[in-house]
Design a protein around this motif. Sequence first.
Motif, mmCIF file in Angstrom:
data_model
loop_
_atom_site.group_PDB
_atom_site.id
_atom_site.type_symbol
_atom_site.label_atom_id
_atom_site.label_comp_id
_atom_site.label_asym_id
_atom_site.label_seq_id
_atom_site.Cartn_x
_atom_site.Cartn_y
_atom_site.Cartn_z
ATOM 1 N N ALA A 13 0.811 -1.215 0.000
ATOM 2 C CA ALA A 13 0.000 0.000 0.000
ATOM 3 C C ALA A 13 0.843 1.263 0.000
ATOM 4 O O ALA A 13 0.525 2.221 -0.691
ATOM 5 C CB ALA A 13 -0.946 0.000 1.204
ATOM 6 N N THR A 14 1.918 1.288 0.773
ATOM 7 C CA THR A 14 2.741 2.491 0.888
ATOM 8 C C THR A 14 4.215 2.109 0.883
ATOM 9 O O THR A 14 4.780 1.805 1.928
ATOM 10 C CB THR A 14 2.404 3.251 2.195
ATOM 11 N N PRO A 15 4.861 2.150 -0.267
ATOM 12 C CA PRO A 15 6.267 1.766 -0.336
ATOM 13 C C PRO A 15 7.172 2.605 0.559
ATOM 14 O O PRO A 15 8.194 2.143 1.018
ATOM 15 C CB PRO A 15 6.626 1.985 -1.809
ATOM 16 N N SER A 16 6.823 3.850 0.844
ATOM 17 C CA SER A 16 7.665 4.707 1.677
ATOM 18 C C SER A 16 7.723 4.221 3.116
ATOM 19 O O SER A 16 8.565 4.656 3.891
ATOM 20 C CB SER A 16 7.146 6.141 1.639
ATOM 21 N N MET A 17 6.829 3.315 3.514
ATOM 22 C CA MET A 17 6.807 2.803 4.877
ATOM 23 C C MET A 17 7.770 1.635 5.065
ATOM 24 O O MET A 17 7.811 1.035 6.123
ATOM 25 C CB MET A 17 5.392 2.355 5.248
ATOM 26 N N ALA A 18 8.574 1.317 4.077
ATOM 27 C CA ALA A 18 9.443 0.155 4.135
ATOM 28 C C ALA A 18 10.396 0.194 5.328
ATOM 29 O O ALA A 18 10.757 -0.840 5.862
ATOM 30 C CB ALA A 18 10.233 0.030 2.841
ATOM 31 N N GLU A 19 10.816 1.370 5.766
ATOM 32 C CA GLU A 19 11.749 1.493 6.877
ATOM 33 C C GLU A 19 11.052 1.431 8.232
ATOM 34 O O GLU A 19 11.688 1.243 9.249
ATOM 35 C CB GLU A 19 12.523 2.811 6.757
ATOM 36 N N GLU A 20 9.745 1.646 8.280
ATOM 37 C CA GLU A 20 9.003 1.673 9.529
ATOM 38 C C GLU A 20 8.390 0.307 9.809
ATOM 39 O O GLU A 20 8.106 -0.452 8.904
ATOM 40 C CB GLU A 20 7.871 2.707 9.447
ATOM 41 N N ARG A 21 8.160 0.038 11.094
ATOM 42 C CA ARG A 21 7.406 -1.163 11.448
ATOM 43 C C ARG A 21 5.950 -0.919 11.112
ATOM 44 O O ARG A 21 5.401 0.120 11.442
ATOM 45 C CB ARG A 21 7.523 -1.453 12.933
ATOM 46 N N LEU A 22 5.334 -1.879 10.491
ATOM 47 C CA LEU A 22 3.927 -1.774 10.145
ATOM 48 C C LEU A 22 3.123 -2.493 11.217
ATOM 49 O O LEU A 22 3.041 -3.717 11.229
ATOM 50 C CB LEU A 22 3.673 -2.382 8.770
ATOM 51 N N ILE A 23 2.577 -1.729 12.168
ATOM 52 C CA ILE A 23 1.783 -2.301 13.253
ATOM 53 C C ILE A 23 0.401 -2.632 12.700
ATOM 54 O O ILE A 23 -0.278 -1.771 12.160
ATOM 55 C CB ILE A 23 1.687 -1.333 14.435
ATOM 56 N N PHE A 24 0.016 -3.895 12.824
ATOM 57 C CA PHE A 24 -1.285 -4.293 12.293
ATOM 58 C C PHE A 24 -2.263 -4.716 13.383
ATOM 59 O O PHE A 24 -3.438 -4.938 13.095
ATOM 60 C CB PHE A 24 -1.147 -5.396 11.236
ATOM 61 N N TYR A 25 -1.800 -4.798 14.640
ATOM 62 C CA TYR A 25 -2.716 -5.155 15.713
ATOM 63 C C TYR A 25 -2.170 -4.647 17.042
ATOM 64 O O TYR A 25 -0.976 -4.768 17.308
ATOM 65 C CB TYR A 25 -2.897 -6.676 15.793
ATOM 66 N N THR A 26 -3.037 -4.049 17.838
ATOM 67 C CA THR A 26 -2.685 -3.599 19.182
ATOM 68 C C THR A 26 -3.750 -4.094 20.140
ATOM 69 O O THR A 26 -4.945 -3.958 19.874
ATOM 70 C CB THR A 26 -2.605 -2.062 19.266
ATOM 71 N N ALA A 27 -3.320 -4.685 21.246
ATOM 72 C CA ALA A 27 -4.240 -5.133 22.295
ATOM 73 C C ALA A 27 -3.887 -4.384 23.574
ATOM 74 O O ALA A 27 -2.716 -4.268 23.936
ATOM 75 C CB ALA A 27 -4.117 -6.633 22.521
#
Length: 69
Positions: A13-27
């Motif tokens: 979805a966003t190639p510029s986010m390659a350096e960041e952790r992609l958080i997909f779930y938070t509890a």
Amino acid sequence: MRAIAFFAGVLVATPSMAEERLIFYTANFPDATSVQLSVQSNSVSQDGDYDLDVAIGLVETDASGAVRL
């Protein structure tokens, strides 16, 4: 198979986010502990039985803000 498609859609979805952790779930828990799951790496699987190889990271933060790995 739906989970694999979900990861693939999010990761491209966003190639510029390659350096960041992609958080997909938070509890969040009653004792103020927080757990986050993130995509650490992804690649096309070399095993023909799978579409992608995805490494998932887990970070736990306690009530004081201290990170426990």
